[in-house]
Design a protein around this motif. Structure first.
Motif, PDB file in Angstrom:
ATOM      1  N   LYS A 160      42.091  39.678  35.132  1.00 34.07           N
ATOM      2  CA  LYS A 160      43.004  40.328  34.182  1.00 34.07           C
ATOM      3  C   LYS A 160      42.913  41.837  34.211  1.00 34.07           C
ATOM      4  CE  LYS A 160      44.431  36.312  32.776  1.00 34.07           C
ATOM      5  NZ  LYS A 160      44.028  35.638  34.035  1.00 34.07           N
TER       6      LYS A 160
ATOM      7  N   TYR B 195      56.515  41.799  39.378  1.00 33.04           N
ATOM      8  CA  TYR B 195      55.257  41.372  38.789  1.00 33.04           C
ATOM      9  C   TYR B 195      54.862  39.987  39.283  1.00 33.04           C
ATOM     10  CZ  TYR B 195      51.647  40.231  35.422  1.00 33.04           C
ATOM     11  OH  TYR B 195      50.451  39.873  34.836  1.00 33.04           O
TER      12      TYR B 195
ATOM     13  N   LYS C   9      48.185  40.183  37.806  1.00 31.01           N
ATOM     14  CA  LYS C   9      47.345  41.328  38.120  1.00 31.01           C
ATOM     15  C   LYS C   9      46.543  41.034  39.388  1.00 31.01           C
ATOM     16  CE  LYS C   9      47.631  45.006  35.500  1.00 31.01           C
ATOM     17  NZ  LYS C   9      48.795  45.806  35.844  1.00 31.01           N
TER      18      LYS C   9
ATOM     19  N   ASP D 254      45.142  36.399  26.680  1.00 28.66           N
ATOM     20  CA  ASP D 254      44.784  36.370  28.103  1.00 28.66           C
ATOM     21  C   ASP D 254      43.703  37.402  28.437  1.00 28.66           C
ATOM     22  OD1 ASP D 254      46.580  34.342  28.291  1.00 28.66           O
ATOM     23  OD2 ASP D 254      47.925  35.326  29.724  1.00 28.66           O
TER      24      ASP D 254
HETATM   25  P1  13P Z   1      46.610  36.717  36.423  1.00 28.73           P
HETATM   26  O1  13P Z   1      46.893  37.860  37.379  1.00 28.73           O
HETATM   27  O2  13P Z   1      45.146  36.547  36.184  1.00 28.73           O
HETATM   28  O3  13P Z   1      47.275  35.464  36.899  1.00 28.73           O
HETATM   29  O4  13P Z   1      47.210  37.106  35.016  1.00 28.73           O
HETATM   30  C1  13P Z   1      48.595  37.140  34.878  1.00 28.73           C
HETATM   31  C2  13P Z   1      49.073  37.350  33.496  1.00 28.73           C
HETATM   32  O5  13P Z   1      50.215  37.745  33.327  1.00 28.73           O
HETATM   33  C3  13P Z   1      48.188  37.068  32.359  1.00 28.73           C
HETATM   34  O6  13P Z   1      48.842  37.235  31.119  1.00 28.73           O
END
Ligand code: 13P
Ligand code: 13P
Ligand code: MG
Ligand code: MG
Ligand code: MG
Length: 374
Positions: free
Chosen positions: A131, A227, A230, A285
């Motif tokens: 993240k 996007y 991350k 998240d």
């Molecule tokens: P990740 O890159 O870990 O999949 O996270 C994506 C995301 O948008 C989390 O809110």
């Protein structure tokens, strides 16, 4: 010479973006065992942080080796297959290309690699984060290799006193520069203090003339043009004997500094150092996580890992991360919790701009009130 490669990808999250399903980890471990038996790898270890799987491998092919990268690619294809079968979230998320061609550059998976002459005792730390983005390593690398308040060895170890050379990438212009530190430290900080664009790619010891640290440095959104989650970077740091002591390399993470990432990759949030068993970001998240796996490398064998943040001495940073998370969350959709517009990973701004364009008027003219509001 031995090469240490850490290659990672998100091939599907369980549940949402929070973790890797054990079946994916088991599949990756089977592949690593096969590659050891076939002689491709000297040794290998599989670990995950959040929804990203890391393959930690030793071999003799050097960095960016086609054989090693294609092995990682195939392994991530296999875990993606299982992720699809289980309906995991974002199955194959980081595999941006349809076909493998030569190496993983620009294909989605991240990698940090270094080649070195193994010392009689070779302690290394592999840091895995979820993240957040590659620039998240800028602050700890500065502290480890250039800040004497963090690293006592910069002052009192004769082999560190001359300093370190930092290679910095400009991710927007596809160019790089090497800063000679401490002489050019203030010049470098002007750049790496902007971690969304300038990222430390590697560090070398000026005295030993060898590599000391390496990071994964690509930006998924710059590859994909949209996007796709991350980057969730990885980093390798060699320790002791003219390099930072293990405790000096871990010390920057005793402070839950703020990074970009968290929910939808679009928020500033504190990074929380955790043992592997707690590397499952779920609140908004987040908060972003970092784990540190310690190994002693002997004849290429990965002796370990030790779960380095499994230490109550990091409880303070974990508490601090929770407090800072509370504080930032209360800003809701406002900066500095939400990223500035130019760094937002995805945004309704384009359609909003189109929809509202005819309603914006110069401040010096009379306001055109929409008919419905008159
Ligand atoms: P990740 O890159 O870990 O999949 O996270 C994506 C995301 O948008 C989390 O809110
Ligand atoms: P030990 O005496 O426990 O080996 O510690 C040496 C040291 O320098 C720790 O930073
Ligand atoms: Mg994900
Ligand atoms: Mg991730
Ligand atoms: Mg990701």
């Amino acid at each position: 010479m031995i090469t240490l490669s850490v290659i990672k990808a998100d091939t599907g999250g369980f549940v949402g973006h929070s973790a890797v399903h054990p079946r994916l980890t088991a599949e990756a471990r089977r592949e690593i065992e096969r590659a050891k038996s076939s002689g491709l790898l000297v040794d290998g270890h599989v670990e995950s942080c959040g929804d990203d799987i890391s393959l930690i491998m030793t071999h003799t092919y050097g960095p960016e080796a086609g054989l090693i990268h294609s092995f990682a690619w195939d392994t991530f294809q296999a875990t993606t297959h299982i992720a699809k079968d289980l309906g995991l979230y974002g199955a194959g998320q980081d595999l941006l290309s349809d076909a493998f061609s030569g190496n993983l550059r620009g294909m989605g998976p991240g990698y940090a690699e270094m080649e070195f002459e193994e010392r009689p005792s070779e302690p290394v730390l592999c840091f895995l984060a979820d993240k957040t983005e590659p620039g998240a390593w800028n602050l700890p690398l500065y502290k480890m290799f250039a800040d004497p308040s963090n690293t006592a060895g910069l002052v009192i170890d004769e082999k560190m006193h001359a300093g370190f050379a930092f290679e910095v990438y400009d991710l927007c212009e596809d160019r790089r520069i090497v800063f000679d530190c401490p002489a050019e430290l203030y010049d470098m900080l002007m750049y790496i203090g902007a971690p969304a664009r300038y990222v430390v790619h590697g560090v070398r010891s000026k005295t030993l003339g060898t590599t000391a640290a390496a990071t994964s440095t690509q930006r998924l959104s710059l590859i994909a043009g949209r996007y796709v989650g991350k980057d969730d970077p990885v980093m390798i740091v060699r320790c002791q004997s003219g390099l930072p002591a293990v405790g000096e390399a871990l010390e920057p993470f005793a402070f839950a500094y703020s990074v970009a990432g968290c929910m939808r990759g679009s928020h500033h949030a504190p990074i929380m150092p955790v043992p592997v068993g707690q590397a499952h970001p779920s609140r908004f998240d987040g908060p972003p996580r970092v784990v540190a796996l310690g190994f002693q490398i002997k004849d290429g064998r990965l002796v370990g890992p030790r779960d380095m943040f499994d230490d109550p001495a990091f409880d303070g940073a974990r508490r601090q991360a929770t407090e800072v998370m509370d504080y930032l969350r209360r800003h809701g959709p406002f900066e500095p919790h939400r990223l500035p517009l130019e760094d937002l990973e995805y945004t309704t701004m384009a359609s909003l701009t189109r929809r509202l364009s005819h309603r914006w008027t110069p401040i010096t003219t009379e306001v055109a009130t929409p008919a419905g509001l008159r």
